[in-house]
Design a protein around this motif. Structure first.
Motif, PDB file in Angstrom:
ATOM      1  N   VAL A 185      48.576  44.495  47.894  1.00 40.50           N
ATOM      2  CA  VAL A 185      48.177  43.307  46.995  1.00 40.50           C
ATOM      3  C   VAL A 185      47.301  42.590  47.639  1.00 40.50           C
ATOM      4  O   VAL A 185      47.018  42.326  48.807  1.00 40.50           O
ATOM      5  N   PHE A 186      46.289  42.066  46.779  1.00 42.01           N
ATOM      6  CA  PHE A 186      45.069  41.140  46.938  1.00 42.01           C
ATOM      7  C   PHE A 186      45.370  39.768  46.389  1.00 42.01           C
ATOM      8  O   PHE A 186      45.482  39.724  45.120  1.00 42.01           O
ATOM      9  N   LEU A 187      45.255  38.654  47.429  1.00 44.11           N
ATOM     10  CA  LEU A 187      45.194  37.497  46.667  1.00 44.11           C
ATOM     11  C   LEU A 187      44.050  36.925  47.047  1.00 44.11           C
ATOM     12  O   LEU A 187      43.648  36.342  48.113  1.00 44.11           O
ATOM     13  N   ALA A 188      42.877  36.734  45.885  1.00 42.09           N
ATOM     14  CA  ALA A 188      41.461  36.369  46.248  1.00 42.09           C
ATOM     15  C   ALA A 188      41.374  34.966  45.803  1.00 42.09           C
ATOM     16  O   ALA A 188      42.396  34.186  45.348  1.00 42.09           O
ATOM     17  N   ALA A 189      40.133  34.563  46.311  1.00 45.80           N
ATOM     18  CA  ALA A 189      39.752  33.032  46.115  1.00 45.80           C
ATOM     19  C   ALA A 189      38.967  33.021  44.884  1.00 45.80           C
ATOM     20  O   ALA A 189      38.535  31.707  44.635  1.00 45.80           O
ATOM     21  N   ASP A 190      38.906  33.868  43.895  1.00 49.99           N
ATOM     22  CA  ASP A 190      38.211  33.891  42.708  1.00 49.99           C
ATOM     23  C   ASP A 190      38.820  34.776  41.705  1.00 49.99           C
ATOM     24  O   ASP A 190      39.949  35.565  42.023  1.00 49.99           O
ATOM     25  N   ASP A 191      38.359  34.764  40.695  1.00 48.75           N
ATOM     26  CA  ASP A 191      38.747  35.855  39.638  1.00 48.75           C
ATOM     27  C   ASP A 191      37.724  37.011  39.266  1.00 48.75           C
ATOM     28  O   ASP A 191      38.280  38.109  38.718  1.00 48.75           O
ATOM     29  N   THR A 192      36.522  36.794  39.941  1.00 46.30           N
ATOM     30  CA  THR A 192      35.557  37.977  39.454  1.00 46.30           C
ATOM     31  C   THR A 192      35.764  39.354  40.430  1.00 46.30           C
ATOM     32  O   THR A 192      35.569  40.232  40.166  1.00 46.30           O
ATOM     33  N   THR A 193      36.307  38.877  41.804  1.00 45.79           N
ATOM     34  CA  THR A 193      36.426  39.988  42.725  1.00 45.79           C
ATOM     35  C   THR A 193      37.514  41.001  42.287  1.00 45.79           C
ATOM     36  O   THR A 193      37.273  42.093  42.075  1.00 45.79           O
ATOM     37  N   PRO A 194      38.765  40.210  41.916  1.00 48.66           N
ATOM     38  CA  PRO A 194      39.857  41.374  41.463  1.00 48.66           C
ATOM     39  C   PRO A 194      39.211  42.127  40.159  1.00 48.66           C
ATOM     40  O   PRO A 194      39.681  43.202  39.743  1.00 48.66           O
ATOM     41  N   ALA A 195      38.557  41.437  39.182  1.00 49.35           N
ATOM     42  CA  ALA A 195      38.271  41.804  38.036  1.00 49.35           C
ATOM     43  C   ALA A 195      37.328  42.962  38.199  1.00 49.35           C
ATOM     44  O   ALA A 195      37.361  44.065  37.679  1.00 49.35           O
ATOM     45  N   LYS A 196      36.305  42.789  39.031  1.00 48.36           N
ATOM     46  CA  LYS A 196      35.299  43.884  39.867  1.00 48.36           C
ATOM     47  C   LYS A 196      36.241  44.912  40.214  1.00 48.36           C
ATOM     48  O   LYS A 196      35.887  46.273  39.876  1.00 48.36           O
ATOM     49  N   LEU A 197      37.130  44.818  41.224  1.00 52.60           N
ATOM     50  CA  LEU A 197      38.017  45.869  41.616  1.00 52.60           C
ATOM     51  C   LEU A 197      38.589  46.769  40.315  1.00 52.60           C
ATOM     52  O   LEU A 197      38.870  47.887  40.295  1.00 52.60           O
ATOM     53  N   GLU A 198      39.384  45.867  39.496  1.00 50.01           N
ATOM     54  CA  GLU A 198      40.070  46.413  38.331  1.00 50.01           C
ATOM     55  C   GLU A 198      39.116  47.373  37.603  1.00 50.01           C
ATOM     56  O   GLU A 198      39.464  48.500  37.224  1.00 50.01           O
ATOM     57  N   SER A 199      37.805  47.035  37.177  1.00 51.21           N
ATOM     58  CA  SER A 199      36.700  47.701  36.485  1.00 51.21           C
ATOM     59  C   SER A 199      36.269  48.958  37.243  1.00 51.21           C
ATOM     60  O   SER A 199      36.099  50.003  36.636  1.00 51.21           O
ATOM     61  N   GLU A 200      36.402  48.905  38.584  1.00 47.41           N
ATOM     62  CA  GLU A 200      36.146  50.166  39.447  1.00 47.41           C
ATOM     63  C   GLU A 200      37.385  50.861  39.684  1.00 47.41           C
ATOM     64  O   GLU A 200      37.365  51.948  40.578  1.00 47.41           O
ATOM     65  N   GLY A 201      38.332  50.712  39.039  1.00 46.94           N
ATOM     66  CA  GLY A 201      39.738  51.618  39.167  1.00 46.94           C
ATOM     67  C   GLY A 201      40.210  51.614  40.447  1.00 46.94           C
ATOM     68  O   GLY A 201      40.973  52.377  40.919  1.00 46.94           O
ATOM     69  N   GLU A 202      40.443  50.491  41.024  1.00 45.49           N
ATOM     70  CA  GLU A 202      41.012  50.196  42.476  1.00 45.49           C
ATOM     71  C   GLU A 202      42.237  49.315  42.379  1.00 45.49           C
ATOM     72  O   GLU A 202      42.951  49.371  43.354  1.00 45.49           O
ATOM     73  N   THR A 203      42.741  49.119  41.189  1.00 44.18           N
ATOM     74  CA  THR A 203      44.038  48.295  40.954  1.00 44.18           C
ATOM     75  C   THR A 203      44.966  49.090  40.038  1.00 44.18           C
ATOM     76  O   THR A 203      44.577  49.532  39.051  1.00 44.18           O
ATOM     77  N   VAL A 204      45.936  48.481  40.010  1.00 44.80           N
ATOM     78  CA  VAL A 204      47.183  48.795  39.104  1.00 44.80           C
ATOM     79  C   VAL A 204      46.842  48.148  37.524  1.00 44.80           C
ATOM     80  O   VAL A 204      46.750  46.951  37.655  1.00 44.80           O
ATOM     81  N   LYS A 205      46.800  48.761  36.740  1.00 48.27           N
ATOM     82  CA  LYS A 205      46.250  48.362  35.407  1.00 48.27           C
ATOM     83  C   LYS A 205      47.290  47.241  34.903  1.00 48.27           C
ATOM     84  O   LYS A 205      48.611  47.725  35.056  1.00 48.27           O
ATOM     85  N   GLY A 206      46.918  46.085  34.365  1.00 56.41           N
ATOM     86  CA  GLY A 206      47.683  44.920  33.956  1.00 56.41           C
ATOM     87  C   GLY A 206      48.370  44.214  34.903  1.00 56.41           C
ATOM     88  O   GLY A 206      49.053  43.183  34.767  1.00 56.41           O
ATOM     89  N   SER A 207      48.154  44.285  36.390  1.00 55.82           N
ATOM     90  CA  SER A 207      48.601  43.595  37.334  1.00 55.82           C
ATOM     91  C   SER A 207      48.088  42.297  37.764  1.00 55.82           C
ATOM     92  O   SER A 207      48.441  41.648  38.326  1.00 55.82           O
ATOM     93  N   ARG A 208      46.908  42.110  37.295  1.00 55.64           N
ATOM     94  CA  ARG A 208      46.054  40.994  37.615  1.00 55.64           C
ATOM     95  C   ARG A 208      46.308  39.757  36.875  1.00 55.64           C
ATOM     96  O   ARG A 208      46.484  39.535  35.640  1.00 55.64           O
ATOM     97  N   PHE A 209      46.518  38.567  37.481  1.00 54.55           N
ATOM     98  CA  PHE A 209      46.798  37.225  37.120  1.00 54.55           C
ATOM     99  C   PHE A 209      46.445  36.033  37.831  1.00 54.55           C
ATOM    100  O   PHE A 209      46.126  36.362  39.224  1.00 54.55           O
ATOM    101  N   THR A 210      46.310  35.055  37.405  1.00 57.07           N
ATOM    102  CA  THR A 210      45.955  33.869  38.070  1.00 57.07           C
ATOM    103  C   THR A 210      47.081  33.156  38.833  1.00 57.07           C
ATOM    104  O   THR A 210      47.837  32.648  38.227  1.00 57.07           O
TER     105      THR A 210
END
Length: 251
Positions: A75-100
């Motif tokens: 799990v990644f708890l970031a300090a922004d929303d752009t980095t997790p979104a970038k990882l999501e677009s690059e296929g590095e995350t579980v789809k639908g799991s990102r939230f603030t």
């Protein structure tokens, strides 16, 4: 009586074995600003779910590079929303799991009592020798600090006095040790239960920088991890929300 005790021991052993089978460990990459809250949450998370939280702390940008290089985080708890979104677009995350999970606040802080006024005029006076910020290329709170200076028209004046920490924790250390008289930190680092814990601070108006929306995401390594899913569910809950808000975050 002996037979009855034996059956009880067997039953208890089976129960512990079963709970151990379901309990897991979740490896979490945590943005440095969220160190205190996640430490406060970890014990209750383990008590309530049976899963163990193992945290690593650092700058969001540095974690991005580590994750891209195969770091074993669930799990990644970031300090922004752009980095997790970038990882999501690059296929590095579980789809639908990102939230603030939190919206951060920035503070100008000094370890000295009365040094920072409640309007930030100390910046305009420019009588200090060193101003600490986190690396704006790696740490969202550092980027927010540069935006504040730009909005206040002070970038050129204070630039020679800026000392950069690798992350927001190191920026705080520069100030705490007196290597910098003041600096920009995450409010959560110097705030608890409605008040500044030490020194003096200016709570920077949110209008002076872009919103610090902090997103969490389950990474591919945590796809089949019950502990990772449990942590995300826990962070959505009211108990976690109360702790997060107590450190000055908005939800």
């Amino acid at each position: 009586m002996i037979h009855r005790m034996s059956r009880l021991v067997v039953a208890l052993s089976a129960t512990f074995a079963l709970s151990g089978a379901f309990a897991g460990e979740v490896q979490v990459a945590v943005a440095a600003n969220f160190t205190a809250p996640i430490q406060a949450l970890a014990a209750d998370f383990e008590k309530d779910t049976g899963h163990k939280l193992v945290a690593s702390y650092g700058a969001t940008g540095q974690f991005y590079a580590q994750i891209k290089n195969g770091a074993p985080f669930d799990v990644f708890l970031a300090a922004d929303d752009t980095t997790p979104a970038k990882l999501e677009s690059e296929g590095e995350t579980v789809k639908g799991s990102r939230f603030t999970y939190a919206i951060g606040s920035l503070a100008l802080w000094s370890a000295k009592e009365g040094y920072v006024d409640d309007k930030g005029d100390v910046l305009k006076k420019n009588a200090f020798q060193h101003l600490a910020i986190a690396n704006p290329k790696a740490a969202p709170y550092g980027l927010a600090a540069t935006q504040v200076l730009e909005k206040m028209g002070l970038t050129a004046a204070v630039q020679p006095k800026i000392v950069e920490g690798q992350n927001i924790t190191q920026a705080l250390q520069f100030i705490s040790t007196g290597n910098a008289e003041l600096g920009f930190v995450a409010l959560s680092q110097v705030y608890k239960d409605g008040k500044i814990t030490s020194g003096s601070a200016w709570l920077v108006p949110a209008s002076l920088h872009e919103p610090i929306n902090q997103d969490a995401v389950i990474l591919n390594k945590g796809k089949d991890s019950a502990a990772a899913k449990a942590l995300v569910e826990y962070l959505h809950g009211a108990k976690a929300a109360a702790v997060i808000k107590s450190y000055g975050y908005q939800l």
